[in-house]
Design a protein around this motif. Structure first.
Motif, mmCIF file in Angstrom:
data_model
loop_
_atom_site.group_PDB
_atom_site.id
_atom_site.type_symbol
_atom_site.label_atom_id
_atom_site.label_comp_id
_atom_site.label_asym_id
_atom_site.label_seq_id
_atom_site.Cartn_x
_atom_site.Cartn_y
_atom_site.Cartn_z
ATOM 1 N N ALA B 179 0.855 -1.191 0.000
ATOM 2 C CA ALA B 179 0.000 0.000 0.000
ATOM 3 C C ALA B 179 0.896 1.248 0.000
ATOM 4 C CB ALA B 179 -0.912 -0.008 1.217
ATOM 5 N N ARG B 180 0.533 2.257 -0.798
ATOM 6 C CA ARG B 180 1.310 3.490 -0.890
ATOM 7 C C ARG B 180 0.405 4.687 -0.626
ATOM 8 N NH1 ARG B 180 4.446 0.516 -0.102
ATOM 9 N NH2 ARG B 180 6.041 -0.424 -1.404
ATOM 10 N N ALA B 181 0.961 5.752 -0.084
ATOM 11 C CA ALA B 181 0.168 6.977 0.132
ATOM 12 C C ALA B 181 -0.459 7.384 -1.195
ATOM 13 C CB ALA B 181 1.052 8.092 0.674
ATOM 14 N N GLY B 182 -1.730 7.722 -1.137
ATOM 15 C CA GLY B 182 -2.460 8.077 -2.352
ATOM 16 C C GLY B 182 -3.317 6.936 -2.875
ATOM 17 N N ASP B 183 -3.013 5.689 -2.489
ATOM 18 C CA ASP B 183 -3.783 4.532 -2.961
ATOM 19 C C ASP B 183 -5.244 4.590 -2.485
ATOM 20 O OD1 ASP B 183 -1.613 3.470 -4.245
ATOM 21 O OD2 ASP B 183 -1.396 1.707 -2.962
ATOM 22 N N ARG B 240 -11.437 -12.515 11.181
ATOM 23 C CA ARG B 240 -11.273 -12.192 12.610
ATOM 24 C C ARG B 240 -10.772 -10.773 12.830
ATOM 25 N NH1 ARG B 240 -7.185 -16.622 15.001
ATOM 26 N NH2 ARG B 240 -6.483 -16.688 12.850
ATOM 27 N N GLY B 241 -11.424 -10.021 13.694
ATOM 28 C CA GLY B 241 -10.952 -8.657 13.954
ATOM 29 C C GLY B 241 -11.550 -7.637 12.994
ATOM 30 N N GLY B 242 -12.192 -8.131 11.920
ATOM 31 C CA GLY B 242 -12.949 -7.256 11.032
ATOM 32 C C GLY B 242 -12.102 -6.286 10.222
ATOM 33 N N LEU B 243 -12.805 -5.336 9.580
ATOM 34 C CA LEU B 243 -12.156 -4.343 8.718
ATOM 35 C C LEU B 243 -11.101 -3.562 9.492
ATOM 36 C CD1 LEU B 243 -12.241 -2.871 5.920
ATOM 37 C CD2 LEU B 243 -13.877 -1.278 6.947
ATOM 38 N N ALA B 244 -11.425 -3.186 10.725
ATOM 39 C CA ALA B 244 -10.525 -2.316 11.494
ATOM 40 C C ALA B 244 -9.183 -2.998 11.742
ATOM 41 C CB ALA B 244 -11.186 -1.941 12.828
ATOM 42 N N SER B 245 -9.190 -4.249 12.243
ATOM 43 C CA SER B 245 -7.923 -4.918 12.561
ATOM 44 C C SER B 245 -7.144 -5.219 11.294
ATOM 45 C CB SER B 245 -8.183 -6.219 13.331
ATOM 46 O OG SER B 245 -8.875 -5.924 14.524
ATOM 47 N N THR B 246 -7.839 -5.626 10.230
ATOM 48 C CA THR B 246 -7.153 -5.962 8.985
ATOM 49 C C THR B 246 -6.477 -4.735 8.388
ATOM 50 O OG1 THR B 246 -8.844 -7.649 8.662
ATOM 51 C CG2 THR B 246 -7.441 -7.148 6.786
ATOM 52 N N LEU B 247 -7.166 -3.596 8.421
ATOM 53 C CA LEU B 247 -6.548 -2.374 7.885
ATOM 54 C C LEU B 247 -5.353 -1.957 8.747
ATOM 55 C CD1 LEU B 247 -9.580 -0.201 6.696
ATOM 56 C CD2 LEU B 247 -7.922 -1.451 5.293
ATOM 57 N N ASN B 248 -5.443 -2.151 10.070
ATOM 58 C CA ASN B 248 -4.288 -1.830 10.919
ATOM 59 C C ASN B 248 -3.084 -2.702 10.569
ATOM 60 O OD1 ASN B 248 -4.393 0.202 13.313
ATOM 61 N ND2 ASN B 248 -6.482 -0.586 13.150
ATOM 62 N N GLU B 249 -3.336 -3.997 10.321
ATOM 63 C CA GLU B 249 -2.246 -4.887 9.891
ATOM 64 C C GLU B 249 -1.571 -4.364 8.625
ATOM 65 O OE1 GLU B 249 -4.505 -9.027 10.851
ATOM 66 O OE2 GLU B 249 -3.236 -9.022 9.051
ATOM 67 N N ILE B 250 -2.400 -4.025 7.635
ATOM 68 C CA ILE B 250 -1.874 -3.554 6.348
ATOM 69 C C ILE B 250 -1.114 -2.240 6.528
ATOM 70 C CG2 ILE B 250 -2.513 -2.739 4.037
ATOM 71 C CD1 ILE B 250 -4.991 -4.619 4.237
ATOM 72 N N ALA B 251 -1.679 -1.345 7.350
ATOM 73 C CA ALA B 251 -1.037 -0.040 7.568
ATOM 74 C C ALA B 251 0.368 -0.231 8.135
ATOM 75 C CB ALA B 251 -1.897 0.805 8.508
ATOM 76 N N VAL B 252 0.495 -1.125 9.131
ATOM 77 C CA VAL B 252 1.812 -1.367 9.746
ATOM 78 C C VAL B 252 2.757 -2.025 8.736
ATOM 79 C CG1 VAL B 252 3.016 -2.731 11.497
ATOM 80 C CG2 VAL B 252 0.960 -1.438 12.108
ATOM 81 N N GLN B 253 2.239 -3.047 8.001
ATOM 82 C CA GLN B 253 3.094 -3.745 7.045
ATOM 83 C C GLN B 253 3.632 -2.799 5.974
ATOM 84 O OE1 GLN B 253 0.544 -7.382 6.201
ATOM 85 N NE2 GLN B 253 2.442 -7.981 5.167
ATOM 86 N N SER B 254 2.765 -1.876 5.520
ATOM 87 C CA SER B 254 3.132 -0.991 4.417
ATOM 88 C C SER B 254 3.750 0.320 4.887
ATOM 89 C CB SER B 254 1.898 -0.660 3.562
ATOM 90 O OG SER B 254 1.457 -1.805 2.864
ATOM 91 N N GLY B 255 3.592 0.622 6.196
ATOM 92 C CA GLY B 255 4.116 1.899 6.690
ATOM 93 C C GLY B 255 3.374 3.103 6.147
ATOM 94 N N VAL B 256 2.049 2.991 6.044
ATOM 95 C CA VAL B 256 1.216 4.126 5.632
ATOM 96 C C VAL B 256 0.079 4.307 6.634
ATOM 97 C CG1 VAL B 256 1.636 3.817 3.158
ATOM 98 C CG2 VAL B 256 -0.327 2.687 4.215
ATOM 99 N N GLY B 257 -0.514 5.485 6.628
ATOM 100 C CA GLY B 257 -1.766 5.667 7.352
ATOM 101 C C GLY B 257 -2.917 5.338 6.421
ATOM 102 N N ILE B 258 -4.099 5.103 7.003
ATOM 103 C CA ILE B 258 -5.295 4.862 6.182
ATOM 104 C C ILE B 258 -6.411 5.747 6.718
ATOM 105 C CG2 ILE B 258 -7.055 3.170 5.504
ATOM 106 C CD1 ILE B 258 -4.866 1.025 5.508
ATOM 107 N N ALA B 259 -6.994 6.548 5.848
ATOM 108 C CA ALA B 259 -8.065 7.472 6.246
ATOM 109 C C ALA B 259 -9.386 6.976 5.664
ATOM 110 C CB ALA B 259 -7.753 8.876 5.752
ATOM 111 N N LEU B 260 -10.311 6.568 6.539
ATOM 112 C CA LEU B 260 -11.606 6.034 6.098
ATOM 113 C C LEU B 260 -12.688 7.111 6.185
ATOM 114 C CD1 LEU B 260 -11.544 2.673 8.137
ATOM 115 C CD2 LEU B 260 -11.113 2.956 5.678
ATOM 116 N N ARG B 261 -13.751 6.901 5.429
ATOM 117 C CA ARG B 261 -14.934 7.752 5.554
ATOM 118 C C ARG B 261 -16.105 6.872 5.966
ATOM 119 N NH1 ARG B 261 -12.309 9.182 1.112
ATOM 120 N NH2 ARG B 261 -13.601 7.704 -0.064
#
Lengths: 354, 354
Positions: B179-183, B240-261
Motif C-alpha cells: 500500500a502506498r500513500a495516495g492509494d 477475525r478482527g474485522g475491517l478495522a484490525s485488517t486495515l491496521n495490519e496492512i497499515a503497519v506492514q506498508s508503513g502508511v496511514g489509512i483514512a476512512l470515511r
C-alpha cells in the motif's frame, strides 16, 4: 482527534504467561504472539512476508514431467512431550514422511495450531522451537501458519495440523495399489519404538532401558532409494495401526496377499519386553521414523543395501513377499513355525499415539 | 491356519451412530469411515488413489513466470451450523479466499478433522457434504485428508483445518506491504454480516430479519479483478478482527496511514441494528465473503466496476485513502463529521467466530 500512544507492548512473558482467548482474536495480542513466538522461531522468507498466505517460486524445471503431492495430518498426541520427541518435531516428521512416501521431494509445510486457553507459553515456545529445529534439519520450511484458541475444557493443550507439498521426480510412480505377486516387502528398521516410547511415558512405567521414539524425517532416505531404483512400487510409513494395519491397507489396495516371516521382522528386545508387559503386539504399534518398501524382487538387494547405508535404515530387512490372493490376506509364518493371519487392527489399540 | 471371514462390514449407521476412538485408530473402523463418508463425499481422482498423500499434475506452463502460494486455517467456529453456512462450507471458503488474496488461482485443498468422541455421525455427514458442495461449487477439490479422534471432553465437537495451494499468474504481485500513500481503499461489500449471523445464533436472539453469513469463495471475483488490473497492490479478507484490525495490519506492514470515511462503508441496516443491541462495532466484526482491495487511485474506478459486475461484489465501495503517516494509524471521518482513530482490536470481541 486524540491519538493513542503507539508504544511497543511489553514482550510476551514466556516463562510465566499463558494463552488466553485474545491470542486467537485477530487483534493486537495475536499479532504479538505470531511475531514473538512463531515468526521468530520459523524465520524464513516466505513466512516473513507476513501475509495470510506464503508465496514462493517453484522452478518450472522441477515440475517438468513430474507431479505435485499434497498431504495433511493432525497431531493430537498425548503426552505432548515423550522420550525422543514432542508434538512439534512429530508434526514436522510425520508430514515430511507422508510427502516422501510418494517418492517425492518435500518443498514446504504449513502449520495450524488449535490451543486451549490456559496453555503455558513456555510449553508453546518449547514445541514451536522443536518444530522449527525439525524443519531446519529436514530443510523443509514452515512457510505459513494459523493460530486458533478455544476455551478451557474445549481442547487438550495443543493440537497441530501440518500440511506438506512436494514434487515427484519424473519416472517415479509410487502408490499403494502397485504391489504385485512376487514383490519383496522391506522395512527400514525396528518396529514399535514410537508407540512403546509414548505408552511408557503415559503409563509412567519407567522401564530400566529408555525406549526412545523413532520419530525422524525419512525424505533423504527415500531420495537415496529413488535415485538407486526409481521403479519402487509402494512406500508407506506404518504409523497408527502399525505394520499390520498398513500392510492390510496395501494388500486390499493392490489386490494381493502378503506373506510375512516373523523371525525376519526387526523388533528391539526392550520393545518386545515392554509390549509383553503392556499386552501389545509390536506389529500393531505405531512407528514415526520407519517405512515399508515394496519392490520387484530383482531390486530388493540394491534397495536393502542403499537403506542400510543410510543412518535411518541401518536395520533394514526383507520381511516378506507379496503373493496371489484374491482375499488380500496378510499372513505370517511365526517364529514357532506356524502360520497365522495378521488381521486389521479391529479396535483402538493406542489412542492418541500421534 | 483358520482364515477370518472377510465379510463386508455393515454400513455406518449415519442416522444414529456416533464417533468413537476406533474411528481415529488407523484400523478397520477408520477405514470404513474414510470410505463411506469422506471419499464418498469428496470423490475426485487424487483422493480416490487412497494414498496418504495426493499426487496430481500441475501443467508447467501454469507455473512459468508465476509463483505458488500455500495457506492454512483452523476452523473452531461455535455453533457449527449458523444462518448462511456451517463449519464445513466455511472451511472451504476461508481457505480458498486466503489463496485468492494473493491474486492466485486455487488448485487444491487438504482437510484435517479433529473430532470429539461421541460426535453424531449425522452431523459429521452434514458437515462433510457441505464441504464437498462448497468445494465442487468453487471448482477446488479436496484432494487429501486426515481424521483424528480425541476423548469426550478433550475437544468440542469438530475442528477442521484446511490448507490450500494455488498459482499466482505472471505479473501479479499482491502483498500487504505494497500500500502506498495516495492509494484507494475499496471493499467488496457490506461489513459484519458473518459475525452478526453467528452471534445471533449463539445468543438465540431471533432477530426479526434473518441475517445470513456472507461466507463465500471469492476467487472468481479476484480473477476478474486481476484480469482487469494485474497491478493490484493489496488484497485481504477482513475475517477475525474485522475491517478495522485488517486495515491496521496492512497499515503497519506498508508503513502508511489509512483514512476512512464512515459514511462510505457499507453496513446493512439490520447488521447495524444488531450490533447496537449486542454492543459491537461492525468495523471489528468478522466477514467471510468480503475483501479489501488497495490499488493506485487511477485503477479504482475500473476495479469498482469489475467488482460491482460480479455477484459477490455488487455493494463494492471506495471507503478511504492511504496517506503518509509514519505512525501507520487508521483514522475515520465519522458520519457526524468528527475524526477518530480506528485502533486494533485490543481484546477478543467475538471468540470462535471462524
Amino acid at each position: 482527534m486524540t491519538l493513542p500512544r503507539r508504544t511497543h507492548p511489553r514482550p510476551l512473558d514466556i516463562a510465566n504467561g499463558r494463552i488466553d482467548l485474545t491470542h486467537g482474536g485477530g487483534g493486537r495480542a495475536m499479532q504479538q504472539l505470531v511475531e514473538e513466538l512463531f515468526v521468530a522461531a520459523f524465520d524464513n522468507d516466505a513466512l516473513n512476508q507476513r501475509n495470510d498466505q506464503a508465496a514462493f517460486d517453484v522452478p518450472p524445471e522441477m515440475l517438468r514431467g513430474g507431479r505435485m503431492v499434497m498431504t495433511t495430518d493432525g497431531y493430537v498426541i498425548s503426552p505432548l512431550f515423550f522420550p525422543g520427541g514432542d508434538i512439534g518435531s512429530l508434526a514436522v516428521h510425520g508430514t515430511v514422511n507422508d510427502v516422501a512416501m510418494a517418492g517425492a521431494r518435500p518443498l514446504s509445510l504449513s502449520a495450524g495450531f488449535i490451543i486451549e486457553e490456559g496453555f503455558p507459553l513456555s510449553d508453546l515456545k518449547r514445541i514451536v522451537d522443536s518444530m522449527a529445529n525439525a524443519s531446519r534439519e529436514a530443510g523443509v520450511p514452515v512457510v505459513t501458519g494459523d493460530t486458533k484458541v478455544v476455551e478451557k475444557g474445549k481442547g487438550d493443550g495443543i493440537f497441530i495440523t501440518t500440511t506438506g507439498i512436494g514434487v515427484v521426480p519424473p519416472g517415479v510412480n509410487v502408490s499403494g495399489d502397485r504391489a504385485r505377486a512376487g514383490d519383496a516387502v522391506l522395512v527400514s528398521g525396528t518396529m514399535g519404538d514410537h508407540g512403546v516410547a509414548v505408552m511408557s511415558q503415559r503409563e509412567s512405567l519407567g522401564f530400566d532401558t529408555a525406549i526412545l521414539s523413532d520419530s525422524a524425517a525419512l525424505h533423504t532416505l527415500v531420495a537415496d532409494m529413488v535415485a538407486a531404483t526409481p521403479d519402487i512400487h509402494v512406500l508407506r510409513d506404518p504409523t497408527r495401526g502399525g505394520l499390520a494395519s498398513t500392510l492390510n491397507e496395501i494388500a486390499v489396495q493392490s489386490g494381493v496377499g502378503i506373506a510375512l516371516r516373523e523371525s525376519d521382522i526387526p523388533v528391539r528386545p526392550e520393545v518386545k519386553g515392554a509390549c509383553e508387559l503392556l499386552g501389545l503386539d509390536p506389529l500393531y504399534v505405531a512407528n514415526e521414523g520407519k517405512l515399508i518398501c515394496i519392490c520387484a524382487p530383482e531390486h530388493a538387494d540394491t534397495l536393502l543395501a542403499v537403506m542400510r547405508a543410510h543412518p535411518l535404515g541401518r536395520d533394514a530387512a526383507l520381511v516378506g513377499t507379496c503373493v496371489e490372493d484374491s482375499h488380500a490376506f496378510v499372513t505370517m509364518r511365526t517364529a514357532m513355525g506356524g502360520n497365522r493371519v495378521v488381521d486389521w487392527l479391529a479396535g483402538e489399540q493406542l489412542p492418541r499415539i500421534c
